[in-house]
Motif scaffolding. Sequence first.
Motif, short mmCIF file in Angstrom:
data_model
loop_
_atom_site.label_atom_id
_atom_site.label_comp_id
_atom_site.label_asym_id
_atom_site.label_seq_id
_atom_site.Cartn_x
_atom_site.Cartn_y
_atom_site.Cartn_z
N THR A 1 -21.53 12.36 -1.81
CA THR A 1 -20.76 13.06 -0.77
C THR A 1 -21.57 14.21 -0.20
OG1 THR A 1 -18.69 12.49 -1.89
CG2 THR A 1 -18.60 14.27 -0.26
N LEU A 2 -21.45 14.37 1.10
CA LEU A 2 -22.11 15.48 1.80
C LEU A 2 -21.05 16.17 2.66
CD1 LEU A 2 -24.69 17.03 2.64
CD2 LEU A 2 -24.96 15.37 4.49
N GLU A 3 -20.87 17.47 2.46
CA GLU A 3 -19.90 18.25 3.23
C GLU A 3 -20.63 19.37 3.98
OE1 GLU A 3 -15.66 20.67 2.73
OE2 GLU A 3 -16.64 19.75 1.00
N LEU A 4 -20.39 19.43 5.27
CA LEU A 4 -21.05 20.41 6.13
C LEU A 4 -20.01 21.16 6.94
CD1 LEU A 4 -23.95 18.18 7.49
CD2 LEU A 4 -24.14 19.96 5.75
N PRO A 5 -20.19 22.47 7.14
CA PRO A 5 -19.22 23.24 7.94
C PRO A 5 -19.45 23.01 9.43
CG PRO A 5 -20.98 24.68 7.19
CD PRO A 5 -21.23 23.33 6.54
N VAL A 6 -18.38 23.07 10.17
CA VAL A 6 -18.44 23.08 11.63
C VAL A 6 -18.27 24.54 12.04
CG1 VAL A 6 -17.40 22.27 13.78
CG2 VAL A 6 -17.50 20.76 11.79
N MET A 7 -19.35 25.15 12.54
CA MET A 7 -19.37 26.59 12.79
C MET A 7 -19.77 26.88 14.23
SD MET A 7 -21.39 27.78 9.33
CE MET A 7 -21.14 29.53 9.73
N HIS A 8 -19.37 28.08 14.67
CA HIS A 8 -19.80 28.59 15.97
C HIS A 8 -19.89 30.10 15.87
CE1 HIS A 8 -20.51 28.52 20.27
NE2 HIS A 8 -19.66 29.51 20.41
N ARG A 9 -21.09 30.63 16.10
CA ARG A 9 -21.33 32.07 16.01
C ARG A 9 -20.85 32.63 14.66
NH1 ARG A 9 -22.63 34.65 20.84
NH2 ARG A 9 -22.53 33.31 22.68
N ASP A 10 -21.28 31.98 13.60
CA ASP A 10 -21.00 32.40 12.22
C ASP A 10 -19.53 32.29 11.85
OD1 ASP A 10 -23.68 33.02 11.92
OD2 ASP A 10 -23.41 35.10 12.54
N GLN A 11 -18.72 31.61 12.67
CA GLN A 11 -17.32 31.42 12.37
C GLN A 11 -17.07 29.95 12.05
OE1 GLN A 11 -15.18 33.98 12.16
NE2 GLN A 11 -16.76 35.44 12.82
N THR A 12 -16.51 29.66 10.89
CA THR A 12 -16.24 28.29 10.47
C THR A 12 -14.84 27.87 10.90
OG1 THR A 12 -17.70 28.53 8.55
CG2 THR A 12 -16.11 26.72 8.51
N PHE A 13 -14.71 26.76 11.61
CA PHE A 13 -13.40 26.30 12.02
C PHE A 13 -13.19 24.82 11.71
CE2 PHE A 13 -16.23 26.34 15.71
CZ PHE A 13 -16.17 25.03 16.15
N GLY A 14 -14.01 24.25 10.86
CA GLY A 14 -13.82 22.86 10.47
C GLY A 14 -14.91 22.41 9.50
N SER A 15 -14.89 21.15 9.18
CA SER A 15 -15.89 20.61 8.26
C SER A 15 -16.06 19.12 8.51
CB SER A 15 -15.49 20.86 6.79
OG SER A 15 -14.30 20.14 6.49
N ILE A 16 -17.21 18.63 8.09
CA ILE A 16 -17.50 17.20 8.13
C ILE A 16 -17.80 16.75 6.71
CG2 ILE A 16 -19.08 15.41 8.97
CD1 ILE A 16 -19.63 17.12 11.39
N VAL A 17 -17.09 15.74 6.24
CA VAL A 17 -17.31 15.19 4.90
C VAL A 17 -17.75 13.75 5.06
CG1 VAL A 17 -16.31 14.68 2.66
CG2 VAL A 17 -15.57 16.71 3.92
N ALA A 18 -18.94 13.46 4.60
CA ALA A 18 -19.49 12.10 4.71
C ALA A 18 -19.77 11.54 3.31
CB ALA A 18 -20.78 12.13 5.53
N GLN A 19 -19.43 10.27 3.12
CA GLN A 19 -19.66 9.61 1.84
C GLN A 19 -20.45 8.32 2.07
OE1 GLN A 19 -15.63 9.14 0.39
NE2 GLN A 19 -15.79 11.00 -0.85
N LYS A 20 -21.37 8.07 1.15
CA LYS A 20 -22.16 6.85 1.22
C LYS A 20 -21.66 5.85 0.19
CE LYS A 20 -26.59 7.26 1.70
NZ LYS A 20 -28.01 7.62 1.46
N HIS A 21 -21.98 4.62 0.44
CA HIS A 21 -21.64 3.58 -0.53
C HIS A 21 -22.45 3.82 -1.79
CE1 HIS A 21 -21.30 -0.43 -2.33
NE2 HIS A 21 -20.19 -0.55 -1.59
N PRO A 22 -21.87 3.56 -2.96
CA PRO A 22 -22.61 3.80 -4.21
C PRO A 22 -23.97 3.12 -4.26
CG PRO A 22 -20.30 3.31 -4.66
CD PRO A 22 -20.50 3.07 -3.20
N ASP A 23 -24.08 1.95 -3.63
CA ASP A 23 -25.35 1.22 -3.67
C ASP A 23 -26.40 1.82 -2.73
OD1 ASP A 23 -24.13 -0.47 -5.46
OD2 ASP A 23 -23.55 -1.94 -3.91
N ALA A 24 -25.98 2.75 -1.83
CA ALA A 24 -26.91 3.31 -0.85
C ALA A 24 -27.75 4.45 -1.41
CB ALA A 24 -26.14 3.81 0.38
N GLY A 25 -27.42 4.91 -2.61
CA GLY A 25 -28.19 6.00 -3.21
C GLY A 25 -27.76 7.36 -2.71
N LYS A 26 -28.45 8.39 -3.18
CA LYS A 26 -28.10 9.75 -2.81
C LYS A 26 -28.56 10.08 -1.39
CE LYS A 26 -28.29 11.48 -7.57
NZ LYS A 26 -28.90 12.49 -8.49
N TRP A 27 -28.05 11.18 -0.89
CA TRP A 27 -28.45 11.65 0.43
C TRP A 27 -29.88 12.16 0.40
CZ3 TRP A 27 -25.46 11.07 4.72
CH2 TRP A 27 -24.12 10.77 4.53
#
Length: 230
Positions: free
Chosen positions: A115-141
């Motif tokens: 899993t990879l989670e990244l903030p959605v930010m603008h001018r140092d203000q966070t107002f959301g996030s993106i969470v991405a997951q890979k298939h177990p067979d795809a390996g790590k990010w």
Amino acid sequence: PHTRSEGALPLRSRGQVIGALSVQSAKPAVFDDETVAVLQLMADQVAVALDNARLFTESRVAAETARRAYGAVTVDGWREMVRARPLGYRYSEHKIVPVAEAPQPEETAPGDLPTLELPVMHRDQTFGSIVAQKHPDAGKWTTEEVTLMKTLAEQLSVALESARLYQDTQRRAAREQLTREVTDNIRAATTVDEAIQRAMEELGRVLAASQIVARIGPEDRLSGGNNGAE
């Protein structure tokens, strides 16, 4: 205590005197016209340097204040938007569905997913996030994938903020247009009674209110209770 000669020179910058430079000597009659001219040139350079430093500090403080103020406005704008309608989408099995209608990630693919989670930010203000997951067979990010995701998150933040500002601008323009129409209709009245009646009609139409009461008269006669909006 041993001063025999003294020269007082103004510190001038941009046509204003911001201070003075005092030069002292233990010898008498040291400051002739040539010496004073050289010292005044030095004093002017010192004054310009001091004034530039002051202006730089002020501009930096102003920029920081503006950045914080804009950041607060950005956060307030997003809070107002998501309060009315939460936003979120999930891409799963080649489909894009609203988050409220999509199953939770663990229901889609159970197990310990990379899993990879990244903030959605603008001018140092966070107002959301993106969470991405890979298939177990795809390996790590990988580092390259993380860098790409960060770049996409930054671009998404800019695009979202631009879209929100445009939407706010359109909404304000529509509200101002509606206000002008209501005001023009009320001002077209030729009597007090007609003006009040038009105002009630317009407010009822715009606000979709079930009851609106407006009363004109002495203050001591307007204190009575009423179940409507006044």
